[in-house]
Design a protein around this motif. Structure first.
Motif, PDB file in Angstrom:
ATOM      1  N   ALA A   1      -4.482  24.855 -20.339  1.00  0.00           N
ATOM      2  CA  ALA A   1      -5.954  24.135 -20.654  1.00  0.00           C
ATOM      3  C   ALA A   1      -6.002  23.776 -21.915  1.00  0.00           C
ATOM      4  O   ALA A   1      -6.321  22.571 -22.579  1.00  0.00           O
ATOM      5  CB  ALA A   1      -7.021  24.770 -19.956  1.00  0.00           C
ATOM      6  N   ARG A   2      -5.541  24.962 -23.082  1.00  0.00           N
ATOM      7  CA  ARG A   2      -5.706  24.590 -24.373  1.00  0.00           C
ATOM      8  C   ARG A   2      -4.958  25.239 -25.134  1.00  0.00           C
ATOM      9  O   ARG A   2      -4.270  26.183 -24.566  1.00  0.00           O
ATOM     10  CB  ARG A   2      -7.454  24.679 -24.956  1.00  0.00           C
ATOM     11  N   ALA A   3      -4.811  24.960 -26.371  1.00  0.00           N
ATOM     12  CA  ALA A   3      -3.901  26.021 -27.211  1.00  0.00           C
ATOM     13  C   ALA A   3      -4.272  27.403 -27.278  1.00  0.00           C
ATOM     14  O   ALA A   3      -5.372  27.872 -27.290  1.00  0.00           O
ATOM     15  CB  ALA A   3      -3.929  25.431 -28.710  1.00  0.00           C
ATOM     16  N   GLY A   4      -3.226  28.266 -27.213  1.00  0.00           N
ATOM     17  CA  GLY A   4      -3.585  29.691 -26.915  1.00  0.00           C
ATOM     18  C   GLY A   4      -3.799  30.016 -25.433  1.00  0.00           C
ATOM     19  O   GLY A   4      -3.795  31.490 -25.438  1.00  0.00           O
ATOM     20  N   ALA A   5      -4.038  29.328 -24.538  1.00  0.00           N
ATOM     21  CA  ALA A   5      -4.503  29.680 -23.401  1.00  0.00           C
ATOM     22  C   ALA A   5      -3.374  30.519 -22.679  1.00  0.00           C
ATOM     23  O   ALA A   5      -2.270  30.121 -22.982  1.00  0.00           O
ATOM     24  CB  ALA A   5      -4.905  28.504 -22.467  1.00  0.00           C
ATOM     25  N   SER A   6      -3.558  31.534 -21.752  1.00  0.00           N
ATOM     26  CA  SER A   6      -2.378  32.060 -21.283  1.00  0.00           C
ATOM     27  C   SER A   6      -1.880  31.313 -19.906  1.00  0.00           C
ATOM     28  O   SER A   6      -2.749  30.677 -19.255  1.00  0.00           O
ATOM     29  CB  SER A   6      -2.862  33.502 -20.529  1.00  0.00           C
ATOM     30  N   PRO A   7      -0.373  31.199 -19.774  1.00  0.00           N
ATOM     31  CA  PRO A   7       0.036  30.523 -18.949  1.00  0.00           C
ATOM     32  C   PRO A   7      -0.170  30.797 -17.491  1.00  0.00           C
ATOM     33  O   PRO A   7      -0.625  32.084 -17.373  1.00  0.00           O
ATOM     34  CB  PRO A   7       1.435  30.400 -19.323  1.00  0.00           C
ATOM     35  N   PRO A   8      -0.223  30.196 -16.541  1.00  0.00           N
ATOM     36  CA  PRO A   8      -0.412  30.563 -15.222  1.00  0.00           C
ATOM     37  C   PRO A   8       0.871  31.558 -14.676  1.00  0.00           C
ATOM     38  O   PRO A   8       1.883  31.320 -15.488  1.00  0.00           O
ATOM     39  CB  PRO A   8      -0.392  29.238 -14.397  1.00  0.00           C
ATOM     40  N   PRO A   9       0.668  32.327 -13.616  1.00  0.00           N
ATOM     41  CA  PRO A   9       1.686  33.223 -13.468  1.00  0.00           C
ATOM     42  C   PRO A   9       2.843  32.215 -12.738  1.00  0.00           C
ATOM     43  O   PRO A   9       2.404  31.231 -12.197  1.00  0.00           O
ATOM     44  CB  PRO A   9       1.145  34.013 -12.072  1.00  0.00           C
ATOM     45  N   ASN A  10       4.076  32.791 -12.686  1.00  0.00           N
ATOM     46  CA  ASN A  10       5.207  31.986 -12.601  1.00  0.00           C
ATOM     47  C   ASN A  10       5.140  31.984 -10.870  1.00  0.00           C
ATOM     48  O   ASN A  10       5.026  32.867 -10.116  1.00  0.00           O
ATOM     49  CB  ASN A  10       6.576  32.629 -12.744  1.00  0.00           C
ATOM     50  N   GLY A  11       5.324  30.557 -10.463  1.00  0.00           N
ATOM     51  CA  GLY A  11       5.656  30.341  -9.036  1.00  0.00           C
ATOM     52  C   GLY A  11       6.244  29.123  -8.966  1.00  0.00           C
ATOM     53  O   GLY A  11       7.473  29.132  -9.822  1.00  0.00           O
TER      54      GLY A  11
END
Lengths: 434, 318, 318
Positions: free
Chosen positions: A70-80
Motif C-alpha cells: 500500500a505504501r512505503a514500509g508497509a508489510s507485505p501480504p503473506p505468501n500465497g
C-alpha cells in the motif's frame, strides 16, 4: 513458491495510486523505498543488470518477485499464490509467450515484454498482488550441452533441407506444367477426339484406350494377384518355397519394364498368336503390375487378427470357408486399395505397350456406341501414355498447350487414382474395428 | 478337407434350398479351389520363369551362335544395320547406363537417406504423414512424364545454366533418374530406420546422446542392411528405367567424357530399335540378348537386396 | 536352409529354363497375323516421315468412310517393313525402298510379294539453328561431318563464325537407325559403303530433330522438309563444293535438282484388294494428293492436273 529461497529477489512496488511521486533515483525496490509503479520497476530491473538473476551455473531456478504494497514500509501480504506468473527458460528457442508451455528465453526479454504490457495499461498490480518471473530450468546448460543443442538444430535443418530438395523441385515442375497446360484444359479437351493430325481437338481416343487397357489388365491381374496374396498369407507355411515365391514377387517388381515388353512380344504377340493388340498389351501390363496387387492383398489379409480365424475354425469351418466368410470380407477394402494402386500403375506404363499394341492413331467415331467402346480385344489402340510420347517426339506443329495438357491429364489421372487409394487406406485405418 | 466332410455326414437331412445346395457345392469344390489358389500363389515364380524363358527363347539363337560375345561386351561400336559390317558392341551403351545410373545415385542416395532420416526421426506426426503421402504420390508419376519433363523442362534449363550445346545428356538423365528413384530409397530406408527397436534410441538418449548422435552412431549402424537394400532397389529402378532415359539422355552412342555428353542406355536401345526389327533376324536377337543382360542385372540386384534384408532378420533372431 | 543353397535352388531352374528356351526357338510359326485383315480394319505402320501423312489420310478418309477403321502407327520405315514381313500390318509406309532380302523374307513368311506404290516425294532438308550464319553446304562437306572417320568437327572449318555456339564444335543430330530418313541420308550423302560416325544424338522422331536443332546453336540435323518451322533455317545444298546451292522445295524436288530428295512409298502384301484397294485409290486421287501437298511434301501428280503429270509419276517411281 511458498518460501522465497536464497535465489529469490524480492522487490516492492507501491499501489497504483501514485500519491507521493518520487524521483526514481531514490527508489531501489526495497520495502522502505519501493518503486512507484510497475513500469518503473520493470524499467529499472531491465536497465540494471546487477539486479538480473544469473541463470548460468547450476543454481536452481531463480525467481524475481514484485509485490505490491500500500505504501512505503508497509508489510507485505503473506505468501500465497502469486497473482501473475511468468516463466523464463534460457534453453528454449525464442518467440515464447511467457507461459509455462512457451517460456521466454531470458530475463531481459521478460522485462522488455512486461514493460510493454505495463506501458499499454494491459498489466497493472493492485495492493496485495504479487508478480513472479520464474526461471523454470532446474539444471542449466553447460557449454557442451549448448553445443549439442546447436548441433541438433543444425542436423534437423540439414535433413529438412534434404527432404525438401527431393520434393520441392518436383512440386515446382508440376506447377509449371499445370500453368503451361491451363489454357488447354477443359471438359471438351477430355471428350473430343484428336483432330487435324493430332494437333487439335482433345484426347478422348487415347483416354478411352487407356481405360480399356487398364480394365482388361485388371481382369487378368486382379484374380491371380488376389488369390496369390491369399495363398501367401493363408496357406503358405514358412518354408523355402514361400521364400522363393517372395523372391519371385520382388523380382517381378524389379525386372525393367522394357524386359517385360520383350516378354510380351515373345510370349503374347508371337507365341500366343495374339498379334499386336489390346489383349496382348493388357496381358503384358497385368504381369508387370501383379506384384502391386499381391503385396497389398497380403498386407490387408495379415491385418485381420488371427483370433477371427481361430474362432471360425472352432466352429468347424474349413480353411476355405473361413477365408470366404471371415477373412476376405474383413479385408476387402484393403485389397481394393491394392487394386486401385494397380490401376494407377497400369495407366502410366509406356514401355510394355510400345511393341504390344499401342498405336499412334486410330480414327474412332465422334458419337454413339463406337465412341464409348471403340476398341475390341484384337484391335490396336491409342493410349494416353504412348500418346504423350508420340506427341512430344513425332508430331509436328503441335501447340504447347496441347502437349502440356496431355501430360497434365496423364499425371492428374494417375495421381487422382493414387490419392483415392491413399485416402481409402487412411479412412480404413481410422475406423479399424480391432 | 476330408475331416469336414466326415463331420457333415451324420447330420439329419434338411429341406432342399437353393442357397444350401450352392454352399454345399462350393464346399465340395474346396479341394479344387485350394488348388487354384495354390497355382495362383506359385504364379509369381511361373511368371519370372516365363519371362526368362521367352526372352531367352528369342535371344538364344544369337547368343549361342552368331554373336561374338567378346565383341559384344568390349566393343563400343553399336552399328546393327551397318552397310559395311554389322557390329554389336554394347560397351558404349553399358557406359551410358552406368554413367547415368551412377550420377543418379550420387544425387539420390544422400538426399534420399537424409529425407528418410528426417521423416523417421525429426518430423512431427502430422508432417510425417504428409511427407509419406507425398513420397507415395511422387513414386506414382509415370516414367513417360519424367521423360517429358527432362526433355521439355530440364533440357532448356541445363543449356541455360551450363552453356552446354545440348540439354539432353548425362546430367539431365541423372537428375531425372535421381528424382525418380528418391521415393523408393526414402520409403525403404524409412522402413529400415523404423525397424530399429525403440530401446536402442532410449538407451542412447539415456546416455545423453543428441538426436544427431543417435542417427549417426546408433541408427545407421543398426539399420545398415536395410539402407543398403534401399540403395540397391534405387539402383535397380534406375538401371531398368526406359522411357525417361529414352527421352532425356540424348541417345548418342558414345562413351561419355563429361556430364554434358549425350549418351544412350541399354534400355533405351531396346525401346528405340525393337520395333524396326523382324522377328528372327540378327538385330532382333541381339536386342533380346541385351534383354537377358538387363534381366540378369535386375535379378542379381534384387537377389542381393533380398539377401541383405534377410540378413537383418537373421541377426535379430540371435 | 543356408543362403547358399537357396541361391543354387533359384539359379539352377533358371538355367534349365534357359536351356529349354534355347531348344524350342526354331519352330517359329509363320505369319502371326491375318486375323486383323478383315474388311473394315486397315493396319498402317511405318515411316515417321510419313506418319503425319498417313494420319492425315486416315482422318480425312474416315470422314467419308466411317465404316473403315484405319489404325496408324509410326516408329520408322523399318518398323513398318518389319510388321509387314511379320504379317501384322496391312500397309507399310516407307521412306526407303525395301531391300531384296526383306522382299524375300516377306514372301517366305507370308506367301505374297510386297507391292510398292509411290505416293509422293520428300526432300530431306539440312537444318541449322536460325542464328547460324551458314547458308549453303555441299554433299562432300556433309559426308565429312556425318561419315565414319570424317574430319569436319568445327564450324570454323566450314568457314563460318557461329557466334552463338560457344564450343565451336558441330553437334551432330541424327535419326535412329530404324528410320527411313536415316537410311536414305546415309545412302544419298555417305554413299553405299560408309557408316555414320558414332556419337551423334539419335532422335526418335523427325520432329525431335527439328525441335532439338532449333534450340541448339551448335547443332546440324536433317529431317523432312515438311517439318520446317519458323524457329529454324535450312541450308541450300550443292552437289560439289563451290557450286551454287539449291534450296529444298516442291519444285526443286520434283525436277530432281535438289540433291537429297526421295520417293515416299507404301507397301502392301500382294496386290491390294477390297477396302485396302479403295483406300489406296483414294490416296492416289486428287483428294489424297492434295493432303500430300498440304503437308509440305511433293505429290506424284499435282492435284487438278491429271494428264500431264503421268510422266512425273513414272519418273518418281524410277
Amino acid at each position: 513458491m511458498t518460501e522465497p529461497n536464497s535465489d529469490c529477489l524480492q522487490y516492492f512496488v507501491t499501489g497504483t495510486s501514485e500519491e507521493e511521486p518520487r524521483s526514481s533515483s531514490d527508489a531501489d525496490g526495497s520495502r522502505e523505498q519501493p518503486f512507484t509503479s510497475l513500469r518503473q520497476a520493470l524499467e529499472a530491473l531491465g536497465t540494471d543488470t546487477s539486479r538480473t538473476p544469473s541463470s548460468d551455473g547450476n543454481r536452481g531456478g531463480p525467481t524475481v518477485m514484485l509485490t505490491c504494497i500500500a505504501r512505503a514500509g508497509a508489510s507485505p501480504p503473506p505468501n500465497g499464490t502469486p497473482s501473475h506468473q511468468y516463466f523464463v527458460d534460457p534453453f528454449t528457442p525464442a518467440r515464447g509467450k511467457g507461459t509455462e508451455q512457451a517460456p521466454w528465453d531470458s530475463f531481459e526479454v521478460a522485462y522488455a515484454k512486461l514493460t510493454d504490457l505495463a506501458r499499454s495499461q494491459q498489466l497493472a498490480l493492485r495492493v496485495g498482488d504479487r508478480l513472479e518471473i520464474c526461471c523454470r530450468e532446474v539444471f542449466t546448460a553447460t557449454a557442451l550441452e549448448k553445443w549439442k543443442n546447436i548441433k541438433e538444430a543444425i542436423a534437423k535443418y540439414v535433413f529438412l533441407t534434404m527432404a525438401l530438395t527431393c520434393f520441392l523441385p518436383v512440386v515446382v515442375i508440376l506447377t509449371f506444367l499445370l500453368v503451361k497446360a491451363w489454357p488447354a484444359l477443359s471438359v471438351d479437351f477430355l471428350v473430343t477426339n484428336p483432330q487435324n493430325n493430332l494437333t487439335a481437338g482433345g484426347i478422348w481416343a487415347p483416354l478411352i484406350g487407356t481405360f480399356f487397357l487398364v480394365l482388361t489388365s485388371l481382369l487378368v491381374a486382379a484374380p491371380i494377384g488376389i488369390l496369390a496374396g491369399v495363398y501367401l498369407n493363408e496357406y503358405a507355411s514358412d518354408n523355402w518355397i514361400t521364400r522363393i515365391i517372395n523372391l519371385a514377387v520382388m523380382n517381378l517388381a524389379g525386372v525393367p519394364s522394357i524386359v517385360h515388353a520383350l516378354f510380351g512380344v515373345g510370349a503374347f504377340v508371337h507365341f500366343a498368336y495374339m498379334g499386336r493388340s489390346l489383349l496382348a498389351a493388357a496381358c503384358t501390363v497385368a504381369v508387370m503390375t501383379l506384384p502391386v496387387i499381391i503385396t497389398s492383398t497380403r498386407e490387408a489379409l495379415a491385418a485381420v487378427p488371427m483370433s477371427f480365424r481361430e474362432a471360425c475354425w472352432n466352429m468347424g469351418a474349413t480353411r476355405w470357408q473361413t477365408i470366404r466368410t471371415i477373412v476376405l470380407p474383413n479385408s476387402i477394402a484393403g485389397i481394393l486399395t491394392g487394386v486401385i494402386l494397380q490401376v494407377a500403375r497400369a495407366a502410366g506404363e509406356t514401355a510394355p505397350i510400345l511393341f504390344t499394341g499401342a498405336v499412334l492413331y486410330v480414327p474412332i467415331a465422334d458419337a454413339g456406341w463406337e465412341y464409348m467402346v471403340p476398341y475390341g480385344p484384337n484391335d490396336r489402340f491409342m493410349a494416353l501414355s504412348y500418346h504423350l510420347f508420340a506427341l512430344s517426339t513425332q508430331i509436328r506443329g503441335i501447340s504447347d498447350e496441347l502437349l502440356y495438357g496431355t501430360a497434365v491429364v496423364l499425371i492428374g489421372l494417375v495421381l487422382l487414382v493414387n490419392s483415392f487409394a491413399i485416402g481409402l487406406r487412411i479412412f480404413l485405418r481410422s475406423r479399424k474395428k480391432w | 478337407m476330408p475331416e469336414a466332410d466326415a463331420n457333415r455326414e451324420p447330420s439329419p437331412p434338411r429341406p432342399w434350398s437353393m442357397l444350401r445346395t450352392f454352399h454345399v457345392a462350393v464346399d465340395w469344390c474346396e479341394p479344387l479351389v485350394e488348388w487354384i489358389i495354390r497355382i495362383c500363389g506359385w504364379s509369381a515364380i511361373l511368371f519370372v520363369f516365363a519371362i526368362f524363358f521367352f526372352v531367352f527363347r528369342e535371344g538364344s539363337e544369337m547368343l549361342l551362335g552368331g554373336l561374338d560375345l567378346k565383341e559384344f561386351f568390349t566393343s563400343p561400336n553399336w552399328r546393327p544395320d551397318s552397310v559395311v559390317r554389322p557390329q554389336y558392341g554394347i560397351l558404349a551403351l553399358l557406359a551410358g547406363t552406368i554413367s547415368v545410373t551412377g550420377l543418379a545415385m550420387l544425387i539420390a542416395v544422400p538426399l534420399g537417406l537424409g529425407a528418410a532420416v528426417y521423416v523417421a526421426e525429426f518430423a512431427g506426426p502430422r508432417s510425417k504423414e504428409t511427407l509419406k503421402v507425398v513420397i507415395e504420390l511422387l513414386a506414382a508419376i509415370p516414367s513417360v512424364v519424367w521423360g517429358f519433363i527432362g526433355y521439355m523442362v530440364l533440357g532448356p534449363i541445363i543449356i541455360w545454366a551450363t552453356g552446354a550445346p545440348v540439354g539432353i545428356n548425362v546430367l539431365n538423365g541423372g537428375i531425372i533418374l535421381a528424382l525418380m528413384s528418391v521415393p523408393i530409397i526414402v520409403s525403404v530406408s524409412e522402413d529400415a530406420l523404423r525397424a530399429v527397436p525403440d530401446s536402442y534410441r532410449e538407451a542412447a538418449l539415456a546416455l545423453g546422446a543428441s538426436r544427431w548422435e543417435i542417427v549417426s552412431r546408433v541408427l545407421f549402424p543398426a539399420a545398415k542392411n536395410g539402407l543398403l537394400a534401399a540403395v540397391l532397389l534405387g539402383v535397380g529402378r534406375a538401371i531398368g528405367e526406359t522411357m525417361a532415359v529414352l527421352m532425356a539422355t540424348g541417345h548418342a552412342v558414345q562413351i561419355p567424357h563429361s556430364l554434358l555428353d549425350p549418351v544412350r542406355t541399354l534400355t533405351a536401345t531396346i525401346a528405340a530399335e525393337l520395333g524396326e526389327t523382324v522377328s528372327g533376324e540378327e538385330h532382333y536377337g541381339v536386342l533380346f540378348v541385351i534383354g537377358i543382360v538387363l534381366f540378369a542385372i535386375a535379378f542379381v540386384v534384387n537377389l542381393t537386396a533380398d539377401l541383405v534384408v534377410k540378413g537383418i532378420r537373421g541377426e535379430k533372431h540371435d | 536352409m543356408s543362403r547358399c543353397k537357396l541361391v543354387v535352388m533359384i539359379c539352377l531352374p533358371l538355367f534349365v529354363v534357359a536351356c529349354l528356351g534355347c531348344g524350342t526357338r526354331r519352330n517359329n510359326p509363320n505369319a502371326t497375323g491375318g486375323s486383323g485383315s478383315q474388311q473394315n480394319t486397315i493396319r498402317v505402320e511405318g515411316s515417321d516421315t510419313m506418319v503425319n501423312l498417313a494420319q492425315a489420310w486416315a482422318e480425312e478418309y474416315n470422314k467419308t468412310h466411317p465404316e473403315i477403321s484405319i489404325q496408324v502407327s509410326g516408329g520408322g520405315s523399318g518398323v513398318g517393313i518389319a510388321s509387314l514381313i511379320d504379317g501384322v500390318a496391312d500397309m507399310a509406309n516407307a521412306s526407303r525402298k525395301m531391300k531384296a532380302k526383306e522382299l524375300a523374307r516377306a514372301e517366305e513368311n507370308t506367301g505374297s510379294r510386297p507391292q510398292e506404290i509411290v505416293v509422293g516425294l520428300d526432300a530431306l532438308a539440312v537444318y541449322v539453328h536460325k542464328n547460324n550464319p551458314l547458308e549453303s553446304i555441299s554433299l562432300p562437306e556433309l559426308a565429312e561431318i556425318y561419315g565414319d572417320g570424317g574430319k569436319l568437327e568445327s564450324w570454323s572449318a566450314l568457314g563460318v563464325d557461329n557466334v552463338d555456339c560457344d564450343s565451336g564444335e558441330i553437334t551432330r543430330v541424327s535419326r535412329q537407325n530404324n528410320s527411313g530418313t536415316y537410311h536414305y541420308f546415309r545412302e544419298a550423302v555417305l554413299g553405299k559403303q560408309r557408316d555414320f560416325k558414332l556419337g551423334s544424338i539419335d532422335q526418335s522422331g523427325s520432329k525431335d530433330v527439328v525441335a532439338l536443332v532449333s534450340r541448339t546453336p551448335c547443332a546440324i540435323g536433317y529431317s523432312g522438309m515438311g517439318y520446317k518451322t519458323d524457329e529454324i533455317k535450312w541450308l541450300k545444298v550443292s552437289q560439289e563444293k563451290g557450286q551454287p546451292g539449291v534450296e529444298p522445295g516442291v519444285a526443286t524436288a520434283a525436277d530432281g535438282s535438289y540433291a537429297i530428295s526421295r520417293p515416299l512409298q507404301i507397301y502392301t502384301l500382294g496386290e491390294p484388294t477390297g477396302a485396302l484397294k479403295d483406300y489406296i485409290d483414294w490416296i492416289m486421287s486428287d483428294a489424297g494428293q492434295q493432303i500430300v501437298l498440304d503437308l509440305g511434301y511433293v505429290p506424284v501428280k499435282m492435284p487438278g492436273a491429271d494428264a500431264e503429270t503421268k510422266d512425273a509419276d513414272s519418273a518418281a517411281k524410277e
